[in-house]
Design a protein around this motif. Structure first.
Motif, PDB file in Angstrom:
ATOM      1  N   SER B 103       0.831  -1.218   0.037  1.00 52.01           N
ATOM      2  CA  SER B 103      -0.024   0.104  -0.169  1.00 52.01           C
ATOM      3  C   SER B 103       0.973   1.458   0.033  1.00 52.01           C
ATOM      4  N   TRP B 104       1.920   1.188   0.812  1.00 52.01           N
ATOM      5  CA  TRP B 104       2.791   2.295   0.954  1.00 52.01           C
ATOM      6  C   TRP B 104       3.880   2.484   0.090  1.00 52.01           C
ATOM      7  N   GLU B 105       4.200   1.719  -0.596  1.00 45.75           N
ATOM      8  CA  GLU B 105       5.334   1.619  -1.652  1.00 45.75           C
ATOM      9  C   GLU B 105       4.778   2.091  -2.959  1.00 45.75           C
ATOM     10  N   THR B 106       5.633   1.967  -4.092  1.00 45.80           N
ATOM     11  CA  THR B 106       5.275   2.332  -5.328  1.00 45.80           C
ATOM     12  C   THR B 106       3.943   2.613  -5.687  1.00 45.80           C
ATOM     13  N   THR B 107       2.989   3.783  -6.126  1.00 45.29           N
ATOM     14  CA  THR B 107       1.565   3.809  -6.314  1.00 45.29           C
ATOM     15  C   THR B 107       1.410   2.975  -7.814  1.00 45.29           C
ATOM     16  N   ALA B 108       0.056   2.762  -7.835  1.00 48.13           N
ATOM     17  CA  ALA B 108      -0.349   1.917  -8.892  1.00 48.13           C
ATOM     18  C   ALA B 108       0.310   2.330 -10.399  1.00 48.13           C
ATOM     19  N   ASP B 109       0.557   3.507 -10.419  1.00 46.79           N
ATOM     20  CA  ASP B 109       0.922   4.336 -11.591  1.00 46.79           C
ATOM     21  C   ASP B 109       2.458   4.492 -11.695  1.00 46.79           C
ATOM     22  N   GLY B 110       3.033   3.917 -10.686  1.00 50.25           N
ATOM     23  CA  GLY B 110       4.585   4.073 -10.711  1.00 50.25           C
ATOM     24  C   GLY B 110       5.181   5.354  -9.995  1.00 50.25           C
ATOM     25  N   PHE B 155     -13.923  -1.654  -6.525  1.00 51.16           N
ATOM     26  CA  PHE B 155     -13.693  -0.351  -7.552  1.00 51.16           C
ATOM     27  C   PHE B 155     -14.750   0.639  -6.750  1.00 51.16           C
ATOM     28  N   ASN B 156     -15.927   0.059  -6.694  1.00 47.79           N
ATOM     29  CA  ASN B 156     -17.105   1.013  -6.273  1.00 47.79           C
ATOM     30  C   ASN B 156     -16.741   1.430  -4.896  1.00 47.79           C
ATOM     31  N   GLN B 157     -16.383   0.227  -3.861  1.00 52.95           N
ATOM     32  CA  GLN B 157     -16.314   0.402  -2.430  1.00 52.95           C
ATOM     33  C   GLN B 157     -15.328   1.524  -2.157  1.00 52.95           C
ATOM     34  N   PHE B 158     -13.946   1.407  -2.835  1.00 54.31           N
ATOM     35  CA  PHE B 158     -13.080   2.269  -2.491  1.00 54.31           C
ATOM     36  C   PHE B 158     -12.969   3.613  -3.269  1.00 54.31           C
ATOM     37  N   LEU B 179      -4.728   0.381 -12.939  1.00 54.00           N
ATOM     38  CA  LEU B 179      -5.977  -0.552 -12.576  1.00 54.00           C
ATOM     39  C   LEU B 179      -5.524  -1.982 -12.258  1.00 54.00           C
ATOM     40  N   GLU B 180      -4.946  -2.571 -13.236  1.00 54.42           N
ATOM     41  CA  GLU B 180      -4.435  -3.897 -13.180  1.00 54.42           C
ATOM     42  C   GLU B 180      -3.478  -4.029 -11.784  1.00 54.42           C
ATOM     43  N   GLN B 181      -2.403  -2.907 -12.049  1.00 56.52           N
ATOM     44  CA  GLN B 181      -1.413  -3.064 -10.758  1.00 56.52           C
ATOM     45  C   GLN B 181      -2.240  -2.806  -9.561  1.00 56.52           C
ATOM     46  N   PHE B 182      -3.190  -2.042  -9.557  1.00 57.78           N
ATOM     47  CA  PHE B 182      -3.949  -1.941  -8.262  1.00 57.78           C
ATOM     48  C   PHE B 182      -4.601  -3.287  -7.829  1.00 57.78           C
TER      49      PHE B 182
END
Lengths: 364, 364
Positions: B103-110, B155-158, B179-182
């Protein structure tokens, strides 16, 4: 951090630099093990994996129904660090059975693991959780995890000793606190272990890293060979105590090797697949307390069979023009290593052996 | 790394230092986000947990029998990094449901996550996998993990959007690759979720770290409050979108809040336990796209109820002399945040808010 403190540190780093890893007449000297790590970039990424899509249509008013929803799984997770002035090839470090990226981090008795040691030696590192393990936990196949007591099995199987006594002269970290840290570093499969899923995941990671060196441990050995077959990016492999899944070409598969633990069968691949393993330098390292001849104790005898199979594999790859070196550590005078030479008490000495191999093969 | 390259780097670091994080008239300026990280120490450790011992006697000739064997589990795993000249208090970063240290490392878009951002700001960081999650996977209670498709629910809940469309102006990283990384960063419980087990584990970690700041996310919020009750080491909490398990003192427990998703009940603790939460500064942050009034969509309405409960909790703690600040980001003009403000596109702006709070409360 203020600019003053950064400046103060940076001057200290200049001084520390004069103490740091130096290559003197071919001998590695680690003089300032605890100077700061200077990391150009770090983070984590996920690669590979598959996808389940449930037929139907997602209804946001019934979100607990799987209809029309997706589930991504079977990917690999990696935490990477790039030191300044890194060597061209990163090292991908791949754990064994019941282990995770933690294998290469701090040792059970609090010393530096191969992550820090090889960062200090100028290599980028990628520490993975293989598909269906650790932070790469979403599996496309269901599993049940039961807390079945098994730690005395592992104590013996990992050649720490004969429970409850460590082997005399063992290099495994001593004392109950270290043993507890070690036991707690084990983490289960979150889906069935599958060598294809594991090697597909790491191959996909290598598509992202580019050319790399693989370090594999134990169960990771087998999917490591498969990764070198599937991916053009593997430039060399250092395999610590590969435990199974040695792959031989059709027509040259040796007979299974029985032991008091199991019967160890070789795996068969096509000649074309096998060929890939003859194009890269490979170092295999086994530790101490492996019997020469059959013994009754399953944990001990299993390693006799595995070392025997590893030698047959080395000979087969080399007969096909490959470059496999197998070091059984006691044969070169290094005694007492467990199944975890990279985190044993003498892991800097083991790292020196590995560094010498990497230098000799122009992998650094 | 040669001594020359270290020296060359260190001089570059002096120059980079002049660009690095500076505090100018109260405004944080991150000028050189990608200067190297200078890490004094890093590694991992395990804390807390319990033990199962099977009655009987271990037989090394029948190692698959559990008799007389042990099984350690329910501990917490942490990867730590200590920058040079670190602030006195480290930050322990605690993920939410279905998440891990990632969660706290690299974001989903790098981009850089809070791990790197707060290391650059001089804080030691401890990123945990809570008991029964990720690399802390051994659970003392059995579980079955099924790959039931659920990503459109999340996707909706978050509050990324209303599947398949992101909210207009969303700060969640855009595009299918992110979104795939997430989705692939989600990882399952390896045992039943248990707020006591989770908070016991982190309390044991704090016994090893000493006084610390907790960052919690979502499901981590509840065991975060319990950890502050159990441990004397929590000096402050920053809680991102706590989702449940708000603890109230006996006699002051509010009525459950119904929503289209569930009925959110408050948890009860003794007055003495509750007292602990009135002695430390607490910052709670909620993102955007939370409705003011009841709506039919479960994912949306759940957050209306949670924000309402969080406000009741803030008022209750503060009525007892506590120091809770709740920031609903749109109310201060920061729009578009999802359930993950610390990894959204504006996560540096969110980090600035957090840094201001830490400075104001003398936690830096």
């Amino acid at each position: 951090m203020t600019r003053d403190s950064i400046r103060k540190y940076a001057h200290a780093a200049v001084r520390a630099g004069t103490l740091c890893l130096t290559l003197t007449g071919g001998a590695l000297v680690e003089a300032a093990e605890h100077s700061p790590l200077i990391i150009k970039d770090q983070g984590s990424l996920i690669a590979g994996g598959g996808l389940i899509t449930q037929p139907g249509r997602f209804d946001p008013y019934k979100p607990m129904m799987p209809d029309g929803q997706t589930y991504h799984g079977d990917h690999v997770y990696a935490f990477y660090q790039v030191p300044v002035d890194a060597h061209p090839l990163p090292i991908v470090m791949w754990h064994g059975a019941g282990q995770s990226a933690k294998s290469w981090e701090t040792t059970a008795d609090g010393r530096e693991g191969f992550q820090n040691i090889f960062l200090r030696r100028g290599f980028s590192t990628y520490l993975i959780d293989q598909p269906r393990r650790g932070d790469a936990g979403r599996s496309l196949v269901e599993t049940t995890i039961k807390p079945v007591p098994d730690e005395q099995l592992w104590f013996n199987q990992f050649r720490i000793g004969l429970w409850p006594e460590p082997f005399e002269g063992s290099q495994f970290p001593r004392g109950p606190q270290a043993l507890e840290q070690f036991f707690r570093s084990m983490t289960p499969n979150t889906g069935p272990y599958d060598i294809e899923v594991a090697s597909n995941g790491v191959s996909a990671l290598l598509d992202k890293t580019g050319p790399a060196i693989l370090f594999t441990h134990s169960q990771g050995g087998g999917p490591g060979w498969m990764t070198a077959i599937k991916s053009q990016q593997v430039r060399g492999i250092v395999s610590f105590e590969p435990g199974s899944s040695f792959v031989f070409p059709e027509g040259e598969v040796p007979a299974p090797i029985p032991s008091a633990f199991d019967t160890l069968s070789a795996q068969v691949v096509s000649k074309a697949q096998f060929e890939a393993l003859t194009h890269i330098p490979i170092l295999i390292i086994y530790g101490d307390n492996i019997p020469d001849k059959p013994v009754r104790l399953p944990a001990q005898d299993s390693w006799r069979a595995r070392l025997e199979m590893a030698r047959l594999w080395r000979d087969t790859v080399n007969r096909h023009g490959g470059d496999v070196r197998l070091i059984h550590l006691p044969e070169i005078g290094i005694r007492g290593n467990s199944h975890f030479p990279f985190s044993d008490l003498n892991n800097v000495e083991i790292a020196d052996l590995v560094s010498q191999f990497l230098a000799e093969k122009n992998l650094d």
